[in-house]
Design a protein around this motif. Structure first.
Motif, PDB file in Angstrom:
ATOM      1  N   ALA A 101      -3.969 -14.519  -5.294  1.00  0.00           N
ATOM      2  CA  ALA A 101      -3.561 -15.621  -6.423  1.00  0.00           C
ATOM      3  C   ALA A 101      -3.950 -17.089  -5.911  1.00  0.00           C
ATOM      4  N   GLY A 102      -4.616 -16.929  -4.731  1.00  0.00           N
ATOM      5  CA  GLY A 102      -5.103 -18.265  -4.199  1.00  0.00           C
ATOM      6  C   GLY A 102      -4.445 -18.840  -3.047  1.00  0.00           C
ATOM      7  N   THR A 103      -4.779 -19.895  -2.564  1.00  0.00           N
ATOM      8  CA  THR A 103      -4.204 -20.665  -1.490  1.00  0.00           C
ATOM      9  C   THR A 103      -3.866 -22.002  -1.830  1.00  0.00           C
ATOM     10  N   TYR A 104      -2.806 -22.609  -1.307  1.00  0.00           N
ATOM     11  CA  TYR A 104      -1.942 -23.760  -1.856  1.00  0.00           C
ATOM     12  C   TYR A 104      -1.767 -24.562  -0.594  1.00  0.00           C
ATOM     13  N   TRP A 105      -2.107 -25.609  -0.332  1.00  0.00           N
ATOM     14  CA  TRP A 105      -1.702 -26.674   0.500  1.00  0.00           C
ATOM     15  C   TRP A 105      -0.507 -27.335   0.149  1.00  0.00           C
ATOM     16  N   PHE A 106       0.633 -26.932   1.092  1.00  0.00           N
ATOM     17  CA  PHE A 106       1.946 -27.632   0.991  1.00  0.00           C
ATOM     18  C   PHE A 106       2.088 -28.861   1.924  1.00  0.00           C
ATOM     19  N   GLU A 107       1.613 -30.160   1.356  1.00  0.00           N
ATOM     20  CA  GLU A 107       1.648 -31.171   2.166  1.00  0.00           C
ATOM     21  C   GLU A 107       3.029 -31.702   2.936  1.00  0.00           C
ATOM     22  N   LYS A 108       4.074 -31.438   2.160  1.00  0.00           N
ATOM     23  CA  LYS A 108       5.315 -31.685   2.583  1.00  0.00           C
ATOM     24  C   LYS A 108       5.685 -30.973   3.985  1.00  0.00           C
ATOM     25  N   GLN A 109       5.328 -29.922   4.116  1.00  0.00           N
ATOM     26  CA  GLN A 109       5.455 -29.011   5.358  1.00  0.00           C
ATOM     27  C   GLN A 109       4.338 -28.718   6.019  1.00  0.00           C
ATOM     28  N   GLY A 110       3.083 -29.437   5.940  1.00  0.00           N
ATOM     29  CA  GLY A 110       2.001 -29.312   6.520  1.00  0.00           C
ATOM     30  C   GLY A 110       1.426 -27.518   6.657  1.00  0.00           C
ATOM     31  N   LEU A 111       1.500 -26.973   5.699  1.00  0.00           N
ATOM     32  CA  LEU A 111       1.304 -25.750   5.645  1.00  0.00           C
ATOM     33  C   LEU A 111       0.394 -25.028   4.483  1.00  0.00           C
ATOM     34  N   LEU A 112      -0.176 -24.124   4.897  1.00  0.00           N
ATOM     35  CA  LEU A 112      -1.249 -23.336   4.119  1.00  0.00           C
ATOM     36  C   LEU A 112      -0.592 -22.166   3.467  1.00  0.00           C
ATOM     37  N   MET A 113      -0.534 -21.948   2.230  1.00  0.00           N
ATOM     38  CA  MET A 113       0.230 -20.942   1.475  1.00  0.00           C
ATOM     39  C   MET A 113      -0.820 -20.012   0.922  1.00  0.00           C
ATOM     40  N   HIS A 114      -0.573 -18.659   1.142  1.00  0.00           N
ATOM     41  CA  HIS A 114      -1.692 -17.595   0.582  1.00  0.00           C
ATOM     42  C   HIS A 114      -0.643 -16.922  -0.579  1.00  0.00           C
ATOM     43  N   GLY A 115      -1.254 -16.914  -1.856  1.00  0.00           N
ATOM     44  CA  GLY A 115      -0.252 -16.483  -2.867  1.00  0.00           C
ATOM     45  C   GLY A 115      -0.917 -15.140  -3.088  1.00  0.00           C
ATOM     46  N   PHE A 116       0.284 -14.444  -3.744  1.00  0.00           N
ATOM     47  CA  PHE A 116       0.057 -12.901  -4.132  1.00  0.00           C
ATOM     48  C   PHE A 116       0.669 -12.614  -5.421  1.00  0.00           C
ATOM     49  N   ILE A 117       0.189 -11.736  -6.124  1.00  0.00           N
ATOM     50  CA  ILE A 117       1.168 -11.191  -7.268  1.00  0.00           C
ATOM     51  C   ILE A 117       0.953  -9.725  -7.111  1.00  0.00           C
ATOM     52  N   THR A 118       2.232  -9.044  -7.416  1.00  0.00           N
ATOM     53  CA  THR A 118       2.456  -7.597  -7.048  1.00  0.00           C
ATOM     54  C   THR A 118       3.077  -7.034  -8.523  1.00  0.00           C
ATOM     55  N   ARG A 119       2.729  -5.788  -8.658  1.00  0.00           N
ATOM     56  CA  ARG A 119       3.492  -5.476  -9.701  1.00  0.00           C
ATOM     57  C   ARG A 119       4.083  -4.062  -9.134  1.00  0.00           C
ATOM     58  N   VAL A 120       5.556  -3.735  -9.082  1.00  0.00           N
ATOM     59  CA  VAL A 120       6.313  -2.566  -8.874  1.00  0.00           C
ATOM     60  C   VAL A 120       7.315  -1.916  -9.984  1.00  0.00           C
ATOM     61  N   LYS A 121       7.704  -0.879  -9.731  1.00  0.00           N
ATOM     62  CA  LYS A 121       8.815  -0.189 -10.468  1.00  0.00           C
ATOM     63  C   LYS A 121       9.957  -1.085 -10.482  1.00  0.00           C
ATOM     64  N   LYS A 122      10.591  -1.102 -11.292  1.00  0.00           N
ATOM     65  CA  LYS A 122      12.008  -1.854 -11.336  1.00  0.00           C
ATOM     66  C   LYS A 122      12.830  -0.763 -10.428  1.00  0.00           C
ATOM     67  N   GLN A 123      13.593  -1.788  -9.650  1.00  0.00           N
ATOM     68  CA  GLN A 123      14.625  -1.003  -8.737  1.00  0.00           C
ATOM     69  C   GLN A 123      15.659  -2.018  -8.035  1.00  0.00           C
ATOM     70  N   PRO A 124      16.756  -1.551  -7.568  1.00  0.00           N
ATOM     71  CA  PRO A 124      17.737  -2.567  -7.136  1.00  0.00           C
ATOM     72  C   PRO A 124      16.963  -3.431  -5.941  1.00  0.00           C
ATOM     73  N   LEU A 125      17.520  -4.665  -6.043  1.00  0.00           N
ATOM     74  CA  LEU A 125      16.842  -5.449  -4.756  1.00  0.00           C
ATOM     75  C   LEU A 125      17.974  -5.514  -3.837  1.00  0.00           C
TER      76      LEU A 125
END
Length: 170
Positions: A101-125
């Motif tokens: 889902a893209g990369t995002y620069w988080f200036e406040k923490q000086g960190l590069l975030m790699h985004g993902f989306i996933t689909r799963v079957k509903k189950q207890p967390l």
């Protein structure tokens, strides 16, 4: 992080031209350039077949806002491996497929975030000790509790992407 001293020998670094990169810290003793470094992490929107999204609250981050599963990439891992590991660790779900889902620069923490989306079957967390609360929340209600939209807010950007491309709303 911008290096001032050589991490290998401790010598004070000097600025040296490095092609198109401009001036870069250089160790004259080790004859090595030391480019700026920063941490990277993965953040994952986990959705189930009922278009519910797993939201978490981690009080060390905020006792007000929720977010998605996330964690730092450790040496030897790639962003996808981190995403899979963090989802299993934080909410006890095994992930089989990830959509980038893209990369995002988080200036406040000086960190590069790699985004993902996933689909799963509903189950207890099944929560790790670092997660104070988590639950499946209808996708359209996520906006009520996640961190507000702001520059570098990867969770909000990934949520908008999910709503537009996966859930059919913008």
């Amino acid at each position: 992080m911008r290096y001032i001293y050589c991490p290998q020998c401790g010598r004070k670094l000097v600025e040296r031209p490095a092609g198109d990169e401009g001036l870069v810290p250089y160790c004259e003793g080790c004859e090595k350039l030391w480019f700026d470094t920063f941490p990277s992490c993965s953040i994952v929107l986990v959705a189930n077949e009922f278009d519910e999204i797993a939201l978490l609250r981690q009080n060390y981050m905020s006792d007000r806002y929720t977010t998605f599963v996330s964690g730092y990439i450790t040496p030897g891992e790639n962003a996808e491996q981190t995403a899979v590991r963090e989802v299993a660790e934080e909410i006890g779900i095994n992930v089989e497929n990830l959509d980038y889902a893209g990369t995002y620069w988080f200036e406040k923490q000086g960190l590069l975030m790699h985004g993902f989306i996933t689909r799963v079957k509903k189950q207890p967390l099944v929560l790790s000790s670092e997660v104070d609360w988590a639950d499946w929340v209808p996708a359209e209600k996520v906006i009520e509790t996640i961190f507000p939209d702001s520059p570098g807010n990867a969770a909000f950007a990934i949520y908008k992407k999910f709503m537009g491309e996966y859930f059919g709303k913008k």
